[in-house]
Design an enzyme around this catalytic site. Structure first.
Site, PDB file in Angstrom:
ATOM      1  CD  GLU A 132      -2.931   1.176   2.167  1.00 23.12           C
ATOM      2  OE1 GLU A 132      -2.738   0.462   3.152  1.00 23.12           O
ATOM      3  OE2 GLU A 132      -3.816   2.032   2.087  1.00 23.12           O
ATOM      4  CG  ASP A 133       1.644   2.774   3.333  1.00 23.20           C
ATOM      5  OD1 ASP A 133       0.609   3.089   2.722  1.00 23.20           O
ATOM      6  OD2 ASP A 133       1.686   2.520   4.545  1.00 23.20           O
TER       7      ASP A 133
END
Ligand code: MN
Length: 747
Positions: free
Chosen positions: A93-94
């Site tokens: 996600e990051d």
């Protein structure tokens, strides 16, 4: 300069390695060489991926995934695969790493779980609100691999533990989601420790003052409690030892939030809560003798202390759905106090603390399928199959099933069925089979005829009575509590509605023919607009039921075969009762100021559900009609609102000057004495010049209990009043009324 930087980086590196080693040590079972290698690999990937990121606190980001992995290993007791996934949970996600990278390095299982975790986080974080469709996604993922939700719980727990640096509105939002969804999930998975901690942390942020006050009181009364516990367990210890048991016995304090719930529910003070702790007895026992041994211990305890026959819970013969097993009883301890005693074996304790994870921990790190949990997951899968559940109702239905106590009932043949507490015969009918539910007429409960709406009790034997002519109706929705029954009834009602609508369509079609206008969308749309209904189906339905009269069409102007309503004029509209209420409140309070995000003064209304007064910890919420609704931070309805519409929450602050008074309520108990009423009213009217809206006093056998609704300026004003009332002779307790109690009195 450079050298200090190097030193700082060096120090952080050391700190990271220290945390990583602690993680390895916390793995509860022996790690194979290959396990260690995998964990190391995941750690290194995460370290590299997050290398330039920092948490809000300024710490290196990698602290977070390592801490989550540690919770997964130590507090939930999961195995290598889960630890690896926890380390990787924020990578996709990051950072720039993709799911393919994870698949290449760790294979499909790890990639699937990581993918599930990524999907869940986007449910809340991007829009700041729970969307029904996204919520479904969580459940789909959950039903696929339970480990996703367990790791997510660990993630949430660590975020809650480290939330101090967050801005206040974010804290409130995260806390609300936690109490709305994650704490119930933890409960459902039998993770009692984590559930309690999540609830306490939520309270720490939503009600900081109360939280601190109770924590302080607990600390101050600790010595006295310890003394009492020792006095209580002394004789039991001795006899257990004599009987050759290996055991642990200790007093366990209840959580701050559970004590607070008791205070609120019973309207009592901290000192009046007696069961601030429970006694826990954990014995070693061979598997085959567990039940007999637990009852043996029960018998020894009750040799010393008289048991309360109404408070015996046997979760050994039939465990709770989430797997919990134990024997609970309440006995009369020294000084005439009721004390709860929990008896369980070492294995049961493991299950109680680590939930279902404890069951499959040794089984190759994968869930076993014979468990009751699997049955529960099956129920969720059933729910998901309902094509019509893409609504908030669905979330509520699901929540209903998350947090219930169970009852056990029997079919005429003696089969055991587990249902949520407060289930009715109708729920049971749907539990047995949808067709039986839809045709349910009533039931025989313990051989006596009863309506379908009859609530069932533990141990009831129930026979469902059906009729071919029976049809579900709207009221049925109020008579069931299980998600299954609700969704099946809704589905059936929807089908009925469809049929009724078809009738309405015929009626309208005929009317169109009579008036010689075409049955086309241009004409239909004009009717939708005119009657303010959303869909053609709604229009037909309302015509069929007589809500709308087709003869109204006679008065509309026409141009050829076209309707021309625009020239006819609008129907009269009236504000709904709620709208009027909101307007009234707004008007009344328009001289008050609340500061929103940009410090502009705006109008607002005080939520009627919780009646906040200045000084209360509160927040504002922009509602559907674009008004600012102010709720107490601990309002139960508010929690729901925040978790659904997090992005519409604004920080609010009470201004110092306000000229009008606020309605609030007090509950007072004391000894009924001549003159006490006079003394109370004297303080309120005479000394403080406070206006009373209503007083109700009930007096019985020398004791009185009363509720007073009055107007105060703010919390300081209220506190002053409480202080002075406490000094009145004969008064025993004074508490602020909770929202529910107050609304009852105001009605
Ligand atoms: Mn995370």
């Amino acid at each position: 300069m450079i050298s200090t930087k190097v030193t700082q980086a060096e120090q952080e590196r050391k700190e990271i390695l220290k945390k990583y080693r602690a993680l390895l040590r916390s793995c509860r079972h022996k790690l194979h060489k290959s396990d260690k290698k995998l964990i190391r690999q995941a750690f290194e990937l995460a370290l590299e991926a997050h290398k330039d990121m920092r948490r809000k606190s300024g710490e290196p980001y990698i602290f977070h995934p390592v801490a989550v992995a540690q919770i997964v290993a130590e507090e939930i007791g999961l195995g290598t695969t889960s630890i690896v996934c926890a380390l990787l949970h924020d990578v996709v996600e990051d950072t720039e790493y993709t799911l393919e990278d994870i698949t290449d390095e760790f294979g499909n299982t790890v990639a699937d779980i990581t993918d599930g975790l990524t999907k869940i986080s986007s449910v809340f974080d991007v829009t700041g609100s729970i969307q029904a469709e996204n919520f479904r996604k969580i459940l789909v993922t959950l039903a696929k691999d339970v480990r996703v939700i367990l790791i997510k719980l660990a993630d949430r727990l660590h975020n809650m533990r480290t939330m101090d640096v967050m801005p206040r509105h974010k804290q409130l939002k995260i806390a609300s989601e936690t109490i709305y969804l994650y704490a119930p999930l933890a409960h459902r998975f039998g993770l009692y420790e984590i559930k309690s901690e999540l609830e306490d942390l939520t309270m720490k942020y939503t009600e900081p003052k109360t939280y601190k006050a109770i924590a302080k009181s607990l600390q101050e009364t600790k010595r006295e409690r310890t003394r009492y516990i020792n006095e209580f367990i002394g004789p039991i210890k001795e006899v257990l030892r004599k009987q050759g048991f290996h055991f642990d016995i200790f007093g366990r304090p209840k959580s701050i939030s559970s004590i607070w719930n008791k205070i609120k529910k019973k309207g009592i003070s901290f000192d009046e809560v007696y069961d601030k702790f429970a006694i826990r007895i954990i014995i070693d026992s061979p598997l085959d003798d567990e039940k007999a041994n637990c009852w043996k211990v029960y018998s020894m305890v009750t040799d010393f202390y008289t048991p309360n026959p109404d408070r015996l819970r046997d979760w050994i013969s039939t465990s709770k759905i989430n797997g919990y097993e134990a024997l609970h009883c309440t006995v009369m301890g020294p000084k005439g106090r009721w004390v709860e005693v929990q008896i369980r074996t070492r294995r049961m304790n493991e299950v109680a603390e680590r939930g279902y994870a404890a069951h499959w921990r040794y089984k190759d790190d994968s869930p076993s399928d014979d468990s009751a949990l699997e049955q529960w997951l099956q129920k969720i899968r059933d729910l998901l199959e309902n094509p019509d559940s893409n609504t908030f109702d669905f979330i509520d239905d699901f929540k209903l099933n998350l947090f219930y106590d169970e009852i056990y009932v029997f079919t005429p043949k003696g089969d055991l069925k587990v249902l949520p507490k407060n289930s009715t015969a109708l729920d049971l009918a749907f539990e047995i089979h949808t067709d039986i539910g839809l045709k349910c007429l009533g039931a025989k409960v313990n051989h006596k005829i009863a309506p379908a709406s009859q609530r069932l009790n533990n141990g009831d034997q129930v026979e469902i009575l059906t009729s071919r002519k029976q049809q579900p109706n709207q009221q049925w929705l109020d008579q069931v509590v299980t998600a299954k029954a609700r969704s099946k009834i809704k589905q059936a009602l929807k089908n009925q509605r469809k049929k009724i609508a078809q009738e309405g369509k015929k009626i309208l079609n005929n009317k169109f023919k009579q008036l010689k206008i075409s049955f086309n969308s241009a004409n239909l749309n004009q009717l939708l607009e005119y009657y303010q209904v959303k869909t053609n189906a709604d229009l037909y339905y309302n015509i069929s039921t007589g809500n709308l009269d087709v003869n109204d069409l006679d008065k509309f102007k026409k141009t050829g075969d076209k309707l021309n309503i625009a020239t006819t004029g609008k129907p009269e509209t009236h504000d709904s009762a709620i709208e009027q209420e909101i307007k009234k409140t707004l008007l009344k309070n328009s001289n008050l100021l609340v500061f929103g995000e940009n410090s502009n003064s705006i109008d607002y209304n005080l939520a009627p559900c919780c009646q906040p007064i200045p000084g209360d910890d509160a927040f504002g919420f922009i509602n559907k009609v674009n008004e600012l609704e102010v709720h107490k931070a601990n309002c139960p309805k508010a929690i729901k609102i925040i978790s659904k519409y997090g992005n519409k929450i604004v920080r609010t602050k009470w201004t110092k000057e306000h000229k009008i008074a606020f309605l609030t309520g007090l509950r007072i108990t004391g000894l009924d004495d001549v003159g006490i009423m006079h003394n109370i009213t004297n303080v309120i009217y005479g000394e403080l010049k406070i206006n009373i809206q209503s007083i109700t006093i009930e007096s019985k056998e020398g004791v009185f209990e009363g509720s007073i609704i009055l107007y105060v300026d703010d919390t300081a004003h209220l506190e002053e009043l409480i202080k002075r009332l406490k000094a009145v002779n004969g008064i025993k307790s004074i508490n602020r009324l909770e929202e529910g109690q107050m609304n009852k009195l105001l009605r």
